[in-house]
Design a protein around this motif. Sequence first.
Motif, PDB file in Angstrom:
ATOM      1  N   ILE A   1       0.684  -1.415   0.042  1.00 34.20           N
ATOM      2  CA  ILE A   1       0.039   0.056   0.043  1.00 34.20           C
ATOM      3  C   ILE A   1       0.967   1.277  -0.182  1.00 34.20           C
ATOM      4  O   ILE A   1       0.578   2.461  -0.372  1.00 34.20           O
TER       5      ILE A   1
ATOM      6  N   ALA B   1      -4.608   8.273   4.102  1.00 32.84           N
ATOM      7  CA  ALA B   1      -4.973   6.865   3.530  1.00 32.84           C
ATOM      8  C   ALA B   1      -4.022   5.791   4.124  1.00 32.84           C
ATOM      9  O   ALA B   1      -4.201   4.881   4.419  1.00 32.84           O
TER      10      ALA B   1
ATOM     11  N   HIS C   1      -4.232   5.144   7.996  1.00 29.42           N
ATOM     12  CA  HIS C   1      -5.596   4.576   8.344  1.00 29.42           C
ATOM     13  C   HIS C   1      -5.655   3.037   7.831  1.00 29.42           C
ATOM     14  O   HIS C   1      -6.258   2.113   8.337  1.00 29.42           O
ATOM     15  N   SER C   2      -5.141   2.844   6.571  1.00 27.70           N
ATOM     16  CA  SER C   2      -5.323   1.353   6.115  1.00 27.70           C
ATOM     17  C   SER C   2      -4.034   0.212   6.548  1.00 27.70           C
ATOM     18  O   SER C   2      -4.266  -0.566   6.928  1.00 27.70           O
TER      19      SER C   2
ATOM     20  N   LYS D   1      -2.788   0.321  12.724  1.00 23.11           N
ATOM     21  CA  LYS D   1      -2.814  -0.922  12.927  1.00 23.11           C
ATOM     22  C   LYS D   1      -1.590  -1.414  13.777  1.00 23.11           C
ATOM     23  O   LYS D   1      -1.618  -2.652  13.947  1.00 23.11           O
TER      24      LYS D   1
ATOM     25  N   THR E   1     -13.180   4.193  10.505  1.00 23.83           N
ATOM     26  CA  THR E   1     -11.736   3.401  10.786  1.00 23.83           C
ATOM     27  C   THR E   1     -11.707   3.008  12.221  1.00 23.83           C
ATOM     28  O   THR E   1     -11.477   1.793  12.704  1.00 23.83           O
TER      29      THR E   1
ATOM     30  N   HIS F   1     -10.038  -4.598   5.274  1.00 25.44           N
ATOM     31  CA  HIS F   1     -10.131  -3.109   5.718  1.00 25.44           C
ATOM     32  C   HIS F   1      -9.143  -2.263   5.209  1.00 25.44           C
ATOM     33  O   HIS F   1      -9.245  -1.162   4.590  1.00 25.44           O
ATOM     34  N   ALA F   2      -7.852  -2.756   5.049  1.00 25.82           N
ATOM     35  CA  ALA F   2      -6.745  -2.206   4.367  1.00 25.82           C
ATOM     36  C   ALA F   2      -7.247  -1.741   2.943  1.00 25.82           C
ATOM     37  O   ALA F   2      -6.774  -0.567   2.318  1.00 25.82           O
ATOM     38  N   THR F   3      -7.685  -2.772   2.173  1.00 23.14           N
ATOM     39  CA  THR F   3      -8.095  -2.416   0.708  1.00 23.14           C
ATOM     40  C   THR F   3      -9.000  -1.211   0.653  1.00 23.14           C
ATOM     41  O   THR F   3      -9.192  -0.588  -0.172  1.00 23.14           O
TER      42      THR F   3
ATOM     43  N   LYS G   1     -10.364   0.646   2.824  1.00 26.97           N
ATOM     44  CA  LYS G   1     -10.330   2.119   3.505  1.00 26.97           C
ATOM     45  C   LYS G   1      -9.272   2.940   2.710  1.00 26.97           C
ATOM     46  O   LYS G   1      -9.449   3.956   2.589  1.00 26.97           O
ATOM     47  N   CYS G   2      -8.172   2.291   2.154  1.00 24.97           N
ATOM     48  CA  CYS G   2      -7.231   3.084   1.500  1.00 24.97           C
ATOM     49  C   CYS G   2      -7.703   3.846   0.244  1.00 24.97           C
ATOM     50  O   CYS G   2      -7.591   4.729  -0.212  1.00 24.97           O
TER      51      CYS G   2
END
Length: 944
Positions: A94, A248, A251-252, A257, A309, A338-340, A342-343
Amino acid sequence: MNPLPLVVLLPLLLGTTLCFWSGQVPTRGRRALTAWLAAAVTAASLALLVALAGAVFDGQVLLSRSAWIPAIGLDAHFRLDGLALMFALLITGIGLLIILYAAWYLHERDPAGKFYSLLMLFMAAMLGVVLSDNLLLLVVFWELTSISSFLLVGYWGHKAEARAGARMALAVTGGGGLVLLAGVLLLGHIGGSHDLSVLFERVPQIRAHPLFPLATVLILIGCFTKSAQWPFHFWLPEAMAAPTPVSAYLHSATMVKAGLFLLARLYPVLGGPGLFESVVATVGLLTMAFAAYVAVFKHDLKGLLAYSTISHLGLITFLIGLATPLSAVAAVFHILNHATFKCSLFMTAGIIDHETGTRDMRRLAGLMKLMPWTATLAMVAAASMAGVPLANGFLSKEMFFAEAVGVQHGAAWGVLVPLAATFGGICSVAYSLRFIHDVFFNGEPRDLPNPHPHEPPLMMKAPVALLVLLCVVVGVAPALTFGPLVHVAASAVLGMPPPAYHLAIWHGFNAPLAMSAVALVLGVALYFALQRRFDLHLHHPRGWTGRLLFTHAVDGLFALAGRVTQRLENGSLQRYAALMVGSAIVLAAWPWWGGQGGSIGAGTRTLLPASPLALVLWALLLASGAALVATHHQRFRAVVLLGVVGLVTSLTFVALSAPDLALTQLSVEVVSTVLLLMGLALLPQTAPRESSPARRTRDALLALAGGGGIAWLSWIVLTRDHDSIAWYFLENSLPLGGGTNVVNVILVDFRGYDTFGEITVLGIAAVGVLALLDGWRVRRPETDPLGRPWSFEREPLMLRVAARLVLPLALVASVHIFWRGHNLPGGGFIAGLVTGIALLLQYMASGQGRAEALLHAGGGRRYTRWVGTGLAIAGLTGLGAFAFGRPFLTSAHGHPGVPLLGELPLASAALFDLGVYLTVVGATMLMLSALGAASKETSTVRAA
């Protein structure tokens, strides 16, 4: 060489350096080059991870071990297992998309070098967190994420909200990091090591320790602050003042995390039924429901996404907290999903802000017809966030519902958890629908700053499209895409392979499916009901918020600090000294309070008789000290009496067979007396009497208590037999240090690091004097206090001639003292003082102007170079030991044979001593030059 540390070192060292260098030139070409350099370094780390991934998928745990500071348990130990691989791939993968997106997002006025170098530092810190096998190393990188995120959130420093958000984020996450450090230290104490590999093998011993609950709570607080769990959630929405690429990324795949990662990493040690499950699952469920509800009412696009988030982080925290194997599978799967989505949603918000000039949904509307491609991508990503079937978010949310239904902790808990989970799902659908409807439909745009929005460049949409495509592909074929990575990551969390499970779209009609359907239907109904009946656009939150409480708490702390400062720091140096001395007396007397400190009487050691000369010197010392106290208002007399005290001290060193110390003390007295007289020449000769009788009485009592206490402690020690460390130095000075002068060997070898610190302080003090007096001029007095005119005659001829003769002799003596210092009384410090005295005599004999002209001092600039050169030589001598695999400042010595000269005793410590010599000479002359320059202005009236 094990390539695992390179995954962290490439962005940490190479990435930050290259991006900082490339970004110094603000041209379009160099901005593009900076982005490409950041992308290349990130791709290199990603390629290393891919190369190592095969072994991890085969079930191996890759380790890299290098000693760093083993004395405190801090070592550069790295670990790559399934969990670390999953997070590291997220961070680099990411991160690569973020770099591509940022290249088109940043304005040409935004400094690219600053942005990408900080992004590289942030990426390296996160990689260090997830790859560390040593908990202390993990804490180091943990705090580095707080610092780098502070700098990234405050990237637009000209904006007040960016500065405030950065400070709040640093205060909460940095404070949580300190609590985490305390928990890690406790855990290391309990387990006997800070290495995860060792702790995983000692789980029964750790859990049986009475300090285990305290260590667990401290670590959980650190995790909750980093991952924005209630009640520490408020900092994350305030961090939305950062550039969208930062938001981005934060948060992702990073920052928030990190707390989830540590919860999962330490699950084999801390997890399971009991304290961990109760606290973590409860906090996670509460955060999930609370933040989902708040997100519905947010008007700012990034604010809505920020609270979403927090909600999803709470969902994952809840899953990690549950003591069931499949909850770990659901947790790691949702981390990926969530990473995919939300980013991609944050990137979409950035595109909307970039094209329209606003993120306020009360002004945005009808963008579907103006930005159809962006709208389509946003709708798919939002569907995944809402948990709509055929998107990856639906699969992991179904697993979450299944775990919520399966909670078995009493009837009430078994009903409350599914209801809270369903409520969170309803709100998730509502805020996802609001994101799409308010922005892309809902009428026409209203008063946009940029009235003509359009589709962004293709390369700005490409990262969003790639992530959205991944949402769909994973949603259709989860087992073929994320399945293997989820399996190895869940195995690392549990410490064993998870039970059989199946990642698929359809699991039949069951309770989780019903909860999903209810959430979808009621979520849509909730949004339209709020929109039409209560008009969400008119909603303004009221009451207490976490941000408001934090702000009031900070303001209260500053107010309290101000009141305490007003009481303690009133500008009176006497009060400061009295408080310091009084506190020292109380602390020193505390062990003997109540007779707990042992005997305070004199010992029985046989004492040496006092000679008549010693008694005379003792009496002279007492008389000088008493006269100094009585007449200290006469500044010149006080300096002379102080010199008498120093002279007596020098004679005492001679009597105690310490010629090095005696010569040093005598040289210091000469130099300091001259400098003091020069400084006092800028002040009135008499100090005013300002102390009241009560204050003088207080000071006298403190002085008697302090001086008498030190004297009595010295007497207690000296009249008792004790083991002295002096014998160690006497026995090892020659074999280990290569010299027979124990004092000098201690200074440049055994305690060389202390000496290096002391000369550094000396150099800083000299430069400080120059900085304080630079440009300051004091008019010479025309008369003394009695009205007699001052005479500014030319320097005496005899003194000038004598000084010219003394200088070369003194320099020769300095060289002699320097070279003999390792085996006979002398050394760099004494030689530097002797040289300083000789040069000081030139100032006195020739005047400052002529002396500095002869020395080419350049107004003191040469002396600063002497100080810098001395410190550099001393530092490089210490660093040279690293080339031979030795610790800093380790010295080498020998007796090589030289033609004509024969055998010479040589030691590398002589180079260090040379640095000491240059620093002492430079600092002395720099202070002399600065003080002399302050009184250069001539009097307007000269005596006849």
